[in-house]
Scaffold this motif. Structure first.
Motif, PDB file in Angstrom:
ATOM      1  N   TRP A  43       2.678   4.027  11.106  1.00  0.00           N
ATOM      2  CA  TRP A  43       3.383   4.664  12.181  1.00  0.00           C
ATOM      3  C   TRP A  43       4.437   5.438  11.856  1.00  0.00           C
ATOM      4  O   TRP A  43       5.016   5.003  11.197  1.00  0.00           O
ATOM      5  N   CYS A  44       4.433   6.475  12.314  1.00  0.00           N
ATOM      6  CA  CYS A  44       5.492   7.213  12.159  1.00  0.00           C
ATOM      7  C   CYS A  44       6.622   7.310  13.634  1.00  0.00           C
ATOM      8  O   CYS A  44       5.349   8.006  13.772  1.00  0.00           O
ATOM      9  N   LEU A  45       7.630   6.658  13.860  1.00  0.00           N
ATOM     10  CA  LEU A  45       7.849   7.394  15.153  1.00  0.00           C
ATOM     11  C   LEU A  45       8.738   8.535  15.439  1.00  0.00           C
ATOM     12  O   LEU A  45      10.066   8.477  14.287  1.00  0.00           O
ATOM     13  N   HIS A  46       8.824   9.227  17.204  1.00  0.00           N
ATOM     14  CA  HIS A  46       9.629   9.984  16.972  1.00  0.00           C
ATOM     15  C   HIS A  46       9.379  10.720  18.098  1.00  0.00           C
ATOM     16  O   HIS A  46       8.799  10.247  18.845  1.00  0.00           O
ATOM     17  N   LEU A  70       0.528  -1.243  -0.146  1.00  0.00           N
ATOM     18  CA  LEU A  70       0.065   0.264  -0.125  1.00  0.00           C
ATOM     19  C   LEU A  70       0.795   1.667   0.195  1.00  0.00           C
ATOM     20  O   LEU A  70       1.506   1.653   1.062  1.00  0.00           O
ATOM     21  N   GLU A  71       0.758   2.224  -1.222  1.00  0.00           N
ATOM     22  CA  GLU A  71       2.067   3.241  -0.987  1.00  0.00           C
ATOM     23  C   GLU A  71       1.241   4.333  -1.098  1.00  0.00           C
ATOM     24  O   GLU A  71      -0.684   4.342  -1.320  1.00  0.00           O
ATOM     25  N   LEU A  72       1.505   5.219  -0.309  1.00  0.00           N
ATOM     26  CA  LEU A  72       1.132   6.715   0.480  1.00  0.00           C
ATOM     27  C   LEU A  72       0.733   7.350  -0.267  1.00  0.00           C
ATOM     28  O   LEU A  72       1.889   7.573  -1.135  1.00  0.00           O
ATOM     29  N   PRO A  73       0.676   8.603  -0.195  1.00  0.00           N
ATOM     30  CA  PRO A  73       0.938   9.717  -0.760  1.00  0.00           C
ATOM     31  C   PRO A  73       1.682  10.496  -0.825  1.00  0.00           C
ATOM     32  O   PRO A  73       2.631  10.196   0.192  1.00  0.00           O
ATOM     33  N   ASP A  74       2.091  11.582  -1.310  1.00  0.00           N
ATOM     34  CA  ASP A  74       3.655  11.954  -1.578  1.00  0.00           C
ATOM     35  C   ASP A  74       3.310  12.950   0.071  1.00  0.00           C
ATOM     36  O   ASP A  74       4.723  13.097   0.924  1.00  0.00           O
ATOM     37  N   ASP A  75       2.347  13.570   0.181  1.00  0.00           N
ATOM     38  CA  ASP A  75       2.908  14.398   1.130  1.00  0.00           C
ATOM     39  C   ASP A  75       2.240  14.147   2.198  1.00  0.00           C
ATOM     40  O   ASP A  75       2.240  14.922   3.617  1.00  0.00           O
ATOM     41  N   TYR A  93      15.453   2.633   9.553  1.00  0.00           N
ATOM     42  CA  TYR A  93      16.005   3.083  10.554  1.00  0.00           C
ATOM     43  C   TYR A  93      17.275   3.893  11.248  1.00  0.00           C
ATOM     44  O   TYR A  93      17.430   4.417  11.627  1.00  0.00           O
ATOM     45  N   ARG A  94      17.294   5.026   9.274  1.00  0.00           N
ATOM     46  CA  ARG A  94      17.181   6.306   9.957  1.00  0.00           C
ATOM     47  C   ARG A  94      16.038   7.413  10.144  1.00  0.00           C
ATOM     48  O   ARG A  94      16.654   8.717  10.650  1.00  0.00           O
ATOM     49  N   THR A  95      14.788   7.212   9.817  1.00  0.00           N
ATOM     50  CA  THR A  95      13.794   8.190   9.817  1.00  0.00           C
ATOM     51  C   THR A  95      13.103   7.568  10.904  1.00  0.00           C
ATOM     52  O   THR A  95      12.123   8.489  10.876  1.00  0.00           O
ATOM     53  N   GLY A  96      12.284   6.452  10.996  1.00  0.00           N
ATOM     54  CA  GLY A  96      11.471   6.274  12.442  1.00  0.00           C
ATOM     55  C   GLY A  96      10.201   5.926  11.508  1.00  0.00           C
ATOM     56  O   GLY A  96       9.102   5.902  12.427  1.00  0.00           O
ATOM     57  N   ARG A  97      10.285   6.412  10.128  1.00  0.00           N
ATOM     58  CA  ARG A  97       9.042   5.816   9.215  1.00  0.00           C
ATOM     59  C   ARG A  97       8.547   4.619   9.030  1.00  0.00           C
ATOM     60  O   ARG A  97       8.866   3.770   8.982  1.00  0.00           O
ATOM     61  N   ASN A  98       7.193   4.574   8.264  1.00  0.00           N
ATOM     62  CA  ASN A  98       7.255   2.969   7.537  1.00  0.00           C
ATOM     63  C   ASN A  98       6.826   2.063   8.551  1.00  0.00           C
ATOM     64  O   ASN A  98       7.840   0.944   8.356  1.00  0.00           O
ATOM     65  N   ALA A  99       6.650   1.896   9.860  1.00  0.00           N
ATOM     66  CA  ALA A  99       6.416   1.136  10.650  1.00  0.00           C
ATOM     67  C   ALA A  99       5.076   0.295  10.272  1.00  0.00           C
ATOM     68  O   ALA A  99       4.043   1.070  11.009  1.00  0.00           O
ATOM     69  N   ARG A 100       5.413  -0.940   9.994  1.00  0.00           N
ATOM     70  CA  ARG A 100       3.630  -1.416   9.660  1.00  0.00           C
ATOM     71  C   ARG A 100       3.296  -2.339  10.449  1.00  0.00           C
ATOM     72  O   ARG A 100       3.138  -3.776   9.588  1.00  0.00           O
ATOM     73  N   ALA A 146       7.317  -0.684  22.307  1.00  0.00           N
ATOM     74  CA  ALA A 146       8.267   0.129  21.303  1.00  0.00           C
ATOM     75  C   ALA A 146       9.150  -0.364  20.946  1.00  0.00           C
ATOM     76  O   ALA A 146       9.684   0.130  19.818  1.00  0.00           O
ATOM     77  N   ALA A 147       9.916  -1.311  21.014  1.00  0.00           N
ATOM     78  CA  ALA A 147      11.048  -1.625  21.434  1.00  0.00           C
ATOM     79  C   ALA A 147      10.596  -2.315  19.735  1.00  0.00           C
ATOM     80  O   ALA A 147      11.257  -2.586  18.577  1.00  0.00           O
ATOM     81  N   ALA A 148       9.823  -3.075  20.464  1.00  0.00           N
ATOM     82  CA  ALA A 148       8.902  -4.432  19.244  1.00  0.00           C
ATOM     83  C   ALA A 148       8.198  -3.674  18.215  1.00  0.00           C
ATOM     84  O   ALA A 148       9.074  -3.831  16.770  1.00  0.00           O
ATOM     85  N   LEU A 149       8.109  -2.433  18.315  1.00  0.00           N
ATOM     86  CA  LEU A 149       7.228  -1.189  16.894  1.00  0.00           C
ATOM     87  C   LEU A 149       8.836  -0.738  16.349  1.00  0.00           C
ATOM     88  O   LEU A 149       8.617  -0.597  14.911  1.00  0.00           O
ATOM     89  N   ALA A 150       9.791  -0.111  16.820  1.00  0.00           N
ATOM     90  CA  ALA A 150      10.186   0.462  15.881  1.00  0.00           C
ATOM     91  C   ALA A 150      11.286  -0.580  15.094  1.00  0.00           C
ATOM     92  O   ALA A 150      12.359  -0.580  14.495  1.00  0.00           O
ATOM     93  N   ARG A 151      11.418  -2.139  15.406  1.00  0.00           N
ATOM     94  CA  ARG A 151      12.335  -2.977  14.594  1.00  0.00           C
ATOM     95  C   ARG A 151      11.351  -2.608  13.297  1.00  0.00           C
ATOM     96  O   ARG A 151      12.220  -3.196  12.607  1.00  0.00           O
ATOM     97  N   TYR A 152      10.818  -2.782  13.123  1.00  0.00           N
ATOM     98  CA  TYR A 152       9.761  -2.515  11.245  1.00  0.00           C
ATOM     99  C   TYR A 152       9.878  -1.278  11.194  1.00  0.00           C
ATOM    100  O   TYR A 152       9.684  -1.195  10.206  1.00  0.00           O
ATOM    101  N   ALA A 153      10.466  -0.468  11.461  1.00  0.00           N
ATOM    102  CA  ALA A 153      10.710   1.522  11.574  1.00  0.00           C
ATOM    103  C   ALA A 153      11.682   1.445  10.358  1.00  0.00           C
ATOM    104  O   ALA A 153      12.420   0.718  10.557  1.00  0.00           O
TER     105      ALA A 153
END
Length: 466
Positions: free
Chosen positions: A218-221, A87-92, A150-157, A141-148
């Motif tokens: 999800w996006c982690l920040h 599932l591709e997300l919009p650009d913005d 590595y550099r930005t914390g985005r695209n955790a699915r 949080a650690a389990a969720l961060a493994r799927y994000a």
């Protein structure tokens, strides 16, 4: 949507943005606003009923290759972790959503722990169906961060089931952990989990994918106040005990301007040679202009998604010469189009080094045209000319409308005057003459019909006897 399902979302119940269980009728945003220290919370930029994000179904390149080779539908393996479609997300979708500062371990163990210690008592009344402990939240949080990323914390699915298997917790505990991360401002749900549509299921079945839903993205920040504190603190605190003298807490935690100065132990010996020369005033202003141009370019809707891989600070160095010559985000996007169409070069969909690619385009444009020749100058001039023509046309329409209004007002003022009464009398006389003519013509027609009827009946035939 199936009843009783949350579709891998931290929103257990349906309702408006921030809706919670029946025992708390006040929205979490309002509660957070009341509990904050006189500061308005940042705008939530995740998926909500007023800002929905659906996404577009895309097939993976590997699935297309397998499909073209075999020419048959591949068999579906429910235990396979990979899927044929994505599932591709919009650009913005990531516009306004920050990234994490560091890697996943720092975010999960340090950032989440600090936010829990300082903000859990504030968000606990907003959570539905119980709370969560500090240890359990860090584990989720650690389990969720493994799927994000590595550099930005985005695209955790990951799905709730996958996180429950990784952490040996229940799915409801995982949902409470995601809800706590969202309320603490440490995670943003960009796409809410949902069932696949009928068209999406048919398209995925043709590629051998039998899944029936999409997991939340999800996006982690860090939270807003953590970003302000972390960016303000120095990585080189002053030496000695912080409690030796009576100084304020701000002076203890920040050491502005002392990171590059020699310490007290080396002041008597030779001074250290500075490895990095301080930038000049002109260079600093040029970098600032490049930073502003990069920020506006990354916010532009035409900017490709791969450009947001780097921050405006990373783009400021190569965009500084463009900013000095008055370039705009449209000029940079038009430069990429000229590079591909006019220059006949190949523009990859996801460049390996985006900054190096844009630098190569700038060198190519400077060699053929120069930086004073902006790529989007002609298009901008045409748009300005069209806009000026539209403005002039609107002015002409307004003048014609005003003249028509004045003419109607003048005509209304003449109603009831001598000229108007004379015109009414002339019209009445003409109507009377027309009515008299119609009456005379009707009488002649009636007489002619009577004469014709009598002639047909034979009353006027000579020599006839009864």
């Amino acid at each position: 949507m199936l009843p009783g399902r949350t579709h891998d979302s931290s929103y257990p119940l349906e309702g408006p943005e921030g809706a919670i269980c029946d025992q708390h009728r006040v929205s979490p945003r309002e509660e957070f606003h009341r509990a904050s220290l006189g500061q308005r919370p940042p705008t939530y930029r995740g998926s909500s009923p007023t800002r929905r994000c659906r996404g577009v179904l895309r097939a993976k390149p590997t699935a297309r290759k397998i499909r073209s080779r075999t020419r048959t539908t591949p068999r579906w393996n429910p235990l396979s972790p990979t899927a044929a479609v994505v599932l591709e997300l919009p650009d913005d979708v990531y516009a306004g959503v920050p990234c994490w500062n560091g890697k996943w371990a720092r975010w999960a163990h340090l950032t989440v722990g600090i936010a829990y210690d300082l903000g859990y008592q504030r968000i606990r009344p907003l959570m539905c169906d119980g709370g969560i402990s500090r240890k359990t939240l860090i584990l989720v949080a650690a389990a969720l961060a493994r799927y994000a990323d590595y550099r930005t914390g985005r695209n955790a699915r990951p799905t709730n089931r996958r996180l429950a298997e990784d952490t040996a917790l229940s799915e409801r505990t995982v949902q409470r952990g995601r809800e706590a991360l969202r309320l603490l401002g440490l995670a943003t749900e960009l796409l809410r989990g949902r069932q696949r549509t009928r068209a999406e299921r048919f398209a995925s079945w043709r590629l051998g994918d039998r899944h029936r839903g999409w997991a939340s993205v999800w996006c982690l920040h860090e939270s807003s106040w953590q970003r302000r504190v972390f960016h303000k603190m120095s990585s080189h605190p002053r030496k000695g005990s912080l409690l030796s003298v009576n100084v304020s807490f701000r002076d203890k935690t920040t050491t502005p301007g002392t990171a590059g100065t020699p310490s007290a132990a080396t002041t008597k010996g030779a001074s250290r040679r500075r490895r990095r020369q301080e930038p000049s005033q002109g260079r600093t202003e040029s970098r600032q202009q490049g930073y502003l141009l990069a920020s506006s370019w990354l916010r532009n809707a035409r900017t490709p998604q791969w450009a947001r891989k780097h921050t405006p600070r990373g783009w400021s160095a190569i965009l500084a010469p463009l900013a000095e010559h008055g370039w705009t985000p449209d000029d940079i996007n038009e430069l990429m189009a000229d590079w591909e169409r006019t220059g006949g070069n190949w523009l990859p969909p996801v460049p390996y080094k985006p900054i190096a690619l844009i630098a190569t385009m700038i060198v190519w444009h400077r060699r053929h045209n120069g930086l004073d020749d902006r790529p989007a100058a002609l298009a901008l001039a045409q748009e300005q000319a069209a806009e000026q023509a539209r403005i002039e046309q609107r002015l002409r329409d307004r003048r014609a409308q005003e003249e028509s209004r004045q003419a109607r007002a003048a005509a209304r003022d003449l109603v009831g005057g001598p000229a108007h009464r004379a015109a009414q009398q002339v019209a009445a006389d003409a109507a009377a003459r027309a009515a008299a003519k119609r009456a005379m013509q009707a009488a002649r027609d009636a007489a002619a019909r009577s004469e014709l009827v009598a002639r047909q009946r034979g009353h006027d035939l000579p020599g006839r006897t009864d």
